[in-house]
Write an enzyme that holds these catalytic residues in place. Structure first.
Site, PDB file in Angstrom:
ATOM      1  N   LYS A  11      -3.793  -6.160  10.655  1.00 33.55           N
ATOM      2  CA  LYS A  11      -4.723  -5.147  10.224  1.00 33.55           C
ATOM      3  C   LYS A  11      -5.951  -5.586  10.214  1.00 33.55           C
ATOM      4  O   LYS A  11      -6.225  -6.842  10.209  1.00 33.55           O
ATOM      5  CB  LYS A  11      -4.164  -4.717   8.901  1.00 33.55           C
ATOM      6  CG  LYS A  11      -2.775  -3.944   8.917  1.00 33.55           C
ATOM      7  CD  LYS A  11      -2.482  -3.282   7.585  1.00 33.55           C
ATOM      8  CE  LYS A  11      -1.129  -2.317   7.675  1.00 33.55           C
ATOM      9  NZ  LYS A  11      -0.989  -1.971   6.343  1.00 33.55           N
ATOM     10  N   TYR A  51       0.116   6.981  11.454  1.00 28.33           N
ATOM     11  CA  TYR A  51       0.400   7.130  10.123  1.00 28.33           C
ATOM     12  C   TYR A  51       0.848   8.691   9.885  1.00 28.33           C
ATOM     13  O   TYR A  51       1.016   8.946   8.527  1.00 28.33           O
ATOM     14  CB  TYR A  51      -0.539   6.538   9.443  1.00 28.33           C
ATOM     15  CG  TYR A  51      -0.608   5.006   9.157  1.00 28.33           C
ATOM     16  CD1 TYR A  51       0.713   4.384   8.591  1.00 28.33           C
ATOM     17  CD2 TYR A  51      -1.409   4.252   9.480  1.00 28.33           C
ATOM     18  CE1 TYR A  51       0.695   3.112   8.709  1.00 28.33           C
ATOM     19  CE2 TYR A  51      -1.598   2.903   9.556  1.00 28.33           C
ATOM     20  CZ  TYR A  51      -0.528   2.180   8.890  1.00 28.33           C
ATOM     21  OH  TYR A  51      -0.347   0.746   8.840  1.00 28.33           O
ATOM     22  N   PHE A  59      -2.392   8.278  -0.733  1.00 24.93           N
ATOM     23  CA  PHE A  59      -3.286   7.078  -0.173  1.00 24.93           C
ATOM     24  C   PHE A  59      -3.618   7.185   1.245  1.00 24.93           C
ATOM     25  O   PHE A  59      -4.401   6.399   1.988  1.00 24.93           O
ATOM     26  CB  PHE A  59      -2.481   5.803  -0.384  1.00 24.93           C
ATOM     27  CG  PHE A  59      -1.138   5.874   0.107  1.00 24.93           C
ATOM     28  CD1 PHE A  59      -0.966   5.483   1.397  1.00 24.93           C
ATOM     29  CD2 PHE A  59       0.075   6.145  -0.565  1.00 24.93           C
ATOM     30  CE1 PHE A  59       0.366   5.498   2.151  1.00 24.93           C
ATOM     31  CE2 PHE A  59       1.276   5.890  -0.106  1.00 24.93           C
ATOM     32  CZ  PHE A  59       1.415   5.616   1.165  1.00 24.93           C
ATOM     33  N   ARG A  87       9.861  -7.516   9.444  1.00 25.52           N
ATOM     34  CA  ARG A  87       9.995  -7.091   8.094  1.00 25.52           C
ATOM     35  C   ARG A  87      10.047  -8.151   7.012  1.00 25.52           C
ATOM     36  O   ARG A  87       9.388  -8.135   6.112  1.00 25.52           O
ATOM     37  CB  ARG A  87      11.047  -6.075   7.725  1.00 25.52           C
ATOM     38  CG  ARG A  87      10.741  -4.740   8.538  1.00 25.52           C
ATOM     39  CD  ARG A  87       9.663  -3.799   8.311  1.00 25.52           C
ATOM     40  NE  ARG A  87       9.325  -3.586   6.675  1.00 25.52           N
ATOM     41  CZ  ARG A  87       8.447  -2.689   6.402  1.00 25.52           C
ATOM     42  NH1 ARG A  87       7.793  -2.095   7.134  1.00 25.52           N
ATOM     43  NH2 ARG A  87       8.237  -2.499   4.999  1.00 25.52           N
ATOM     44  N   THR A  93       5.431  -4.761   0.817  1.00 25.03           N
ATOM     45  CA  THR A  93       4.288  -3.773   0.822  1.00 25.03           C
ATOM     46  C   THR A  93       3.201  -4.045   0.168  1.00 25.03           C
ATOM     47  O   THR A  93       1.791  -4.347   0.430  1.00 25.03           O
ATOM     48  CB  THR A  93       4.527  -2.344   0.702  1.00 25.03           C
ATOM     49  OG1 THR A  93       5.608  -1.921   1.445  1.00 25.03           O
ATOM     50  CG2 THR A  93       3.199  -1.605   1.054  1.00 25.03           C
ATOM     51  N   ARG A 104       2.254 -11.507   3.848  1.00 23.41           N
ATOM     52  CA  ARG A 104       1.614 -10.655   2.702  1.00 23.41           C
ATOM     53  C   ARG A 104       1.302 -11.470   1.497  1.00 23.41           C
ATOM     54  O   ARG A 104       0.196 -11.628   1.050  1.00 23.41           O
ATOM     55  CB  ARG A 104       2.276  -9.490   2.636  1.00 23.41           C
ATOM     56  CG  ARG A 104       1.885  -8.344   3.674  1.00 23.41           C
ATOM     57  CD  ARG A 104       3.010  -7.160   3.575  1.00 23.41           C
ATOM     58  NE  ARG A 104       2.497  -5.848   4.478  1.00 23.41           N
ATOM     59  CZ  ARG A 104       3.210  -5.070   4.472  1.00 23.41           C
ATOM     60  NH1 ARG A 104       4.395  -4.930   4.077  1.00 23.41           N
ATOM     61  NH2 ARG A 104       2.530  -3.940   5.374  1.00 23.41           N
ATOM     62  N   HIS A 117       1.188  -4.622   9.766  1.00 19.86           N
ATOM     63  CA  HIS A 117       2.162  -3.482   9.843  1.00 19.86           C
ATOM     64  C   HIS A 117       3.167  -3.891  10.447  1.00 19.86           C
ATOM     65  O   HIS A 117       3.139  -4.607  11.725  1.00 19.86           O
ATOM     66  CB  HIS A 117       1.571  -2.348  10.444  1.00 19.86           C
ATOM     67  CG  HIS A 117       2.845  -1.189  10.750  1.00 19.86           C
ATOM     68  ND1 HIS A 117       3.090  -0.376  10.125  1.00 19.86           N
ATOM     69  CD2 HIS A 117       3.410  -1.130  11.883  1.00 19.86           C
ATOM     70  CE1 HIS A 117       3.989   0.426  10.771  1.00 19.86           C
ATOM     71  NE2 HIS A 117       4.165  -0.175  11.698  1.00 19.86           N
TER      72      HIS A 117
HETATM   73  P1  IDP Z   1       5.005  -0.935   4.732  1.00 18.20           P
HETATM   74  O1  IDP Z   1       3.663  -0.929   5.499  1.00 18.20           O
HETATM   75  O2  IDP Z   1       5.251  -2.094   3.869  1.00 18.20           O
HETATM   76  O3  IDP Z   1       5.893  -0.260   5.760  1.00 18.20           O
HETATM   77  P2  IDP Z   1       4.824   1.843   3.973  1.00 18.20           P
HETATM   78  O4  IDP Z   1       5.230   2.527   2.621  1.00 18.20           O
HETATM   79  O5  IDP Z   1       5.015   2.411   5.154  1.00 18.20           O
HETATM   80  O6  IDP Z   1       4.607   0.363   3.685  1.00 18.20           O
HETATM   81  O7  IDP Z   1       3.198   2.217   3.650  1.00 18.20           O
HETATM   82  C1  IDP Z   1       2.403   2.188   4.831  1.00 18.20           C
HETATM   83  C2  IDP Z   1       0.985   1.586   4.520  1.00 18.20           C
HETATM   84  O8  IDP Z   1       0.226   2.293   3.336  1.00 18.20           O
HETATM   85  C3  IDP Z   1       1.128   0.097   3.308  1.00 18.20           C
HETATM   86  O9  IDP Z   1       1.319  -0.931   4.384  1.00 18.20           O
HETATM   87  C4  IDP Z   1      -0.013   0.264   2.534  1.00 18.20           C
HETATM   88  O10 IDP Z   1      -1.207  -0.506   3.411  1.00 18.20           O
HETATM   89  C5  IDP Z   1      -0.339   1.714   2.086  1.00 18.20           C
HETATM   90  N1  IDP Z   1       0.171   1.947   1.250  1.00 18.20           N
HETATM   91  C6  IDP Z   1       1.449   2.060   0.908  1.00 18.20           C
HETATM   92  N2  IDP Z   1       1.807   2.367  -0.461  1.00 18.20           N
HETATM   93  C7  IDP Z   1       0.418   2.552  -1.113  1.00 18.20           C
HETATM   94  C8  IDP Z   1       0.051   2.972  -2.328  1.00 18.20           C
HETATM   95  O11 IDP Z   1       0.811   3.194  -3.306  1.00 18.20           O
HETATM   96  N3  IDP Z   1      -1.223   2.487  -2.448  1.00 18.20           N
HETATM   97  C9  IDP Z   1      -2.187   2.459  -1.632  1.00 18.20           C
HETATM   98  N4  IDP Z   1      -1.765   2.258  -0.291  1.00 18.20           N
HETATM   99  C10 IDP Z   1      -0.313   2.183   0.152  1.00 18.20           C
HETATM  100 MG    MG Z   2       5.898   1.456   6.843  1.00 22.33          MG
END
Ligand code: IDP
Ligand code: MG
Length: 140
Positions: A11, A51, A59, A87, A93, A104, A117
């Site tokens: 990212k 997305y 968000f 993963r 996350t 991370r 991602h």
């Molecule tokens: P992941 O990237 O670990 O798969 P996802 O739930 O798919 O997580 O969410 C995609 C992206 O959206 C996350 O990597 C993060 O940058 C953002 N995100 C997810 N949950 C939140 C939140 O609660 N607040 C702000 N950003 C979020």
């Molecule tokens: Mg995801």
């Protein structure tokens, strides 16, 4: 175990903070080969499309504007159990909750700027790799 392909994105924060090489080194050491790789500035439409599953989430807008705030590095990673392995290397996350030694935990600043991602299932991996790469750009 099966050889899989998965999509990884470094990212904008990971690129800006010069962690591209270190992140790719972690993938290679873990047996994940970047079989396609491209540095790119995403357009708003590309980020929104990518997305789309998160469209209804609060968000979504922030996520899209962060993803277009600077160049990213797109990669298709290939290897045994690639989806889950990626993963595991990424960590949770929210970097505050990510295990020690994960990408991370080591490089991310916040849940928005969380450095990488990774596809979360084999089916999504297929779609996400195809979203950014043609078959002719992937060389295993
Ligand atoms: P992941 O990237 O670990 O798969 P996802 O739930 O798919 O997580 O969410 C995609 C992206 O959206 C996350 O990597 C993060 O940058 C953002 N995100 C997810 N949950 C939140 C939140 O609660 N607040 C702000 N950003 C979020
Ligand atoms: Mg995801």
């Amino acid at each position: 175990m099966a050889i899989e392909r998965t999509l990884s994105i470094i990212k904008p924060d990971g690129v800006k903070n010069n962690h591209v090489g270190e992140i790719i080194a972690r993938f290679e050491k873990a047996g994940l080969k970047p079989v396609a790789i491209r540095r790119q500035q995403l357009s708003q439409a590309e980020a929104e499309g990518f997305y789309a599953v998160h469209k209804a989430r609060p968000f979504f807008k922030d996520l899209v504007s962060f993803m277009i705030s600077g160049p990213v590095v797109l990669m298709a990673l290939e290897g045994e159990n690639a989806v889950q392995k990626n993963r595991d290397l990424m960590g949770a996350t929210d970097p505050k909750k990510a295990d020690k030694g994960t990408i991370r935990a080591d490089f991310a600043q916040s849940i928005d700027a969380n450095t990488v991602h990774g596809s979360d299932s084999l089916e999504n991996a297929k779609n996400e790799v195809a979203y950014f790469f043609r078959e002719t750009e992937i060389h295993g």
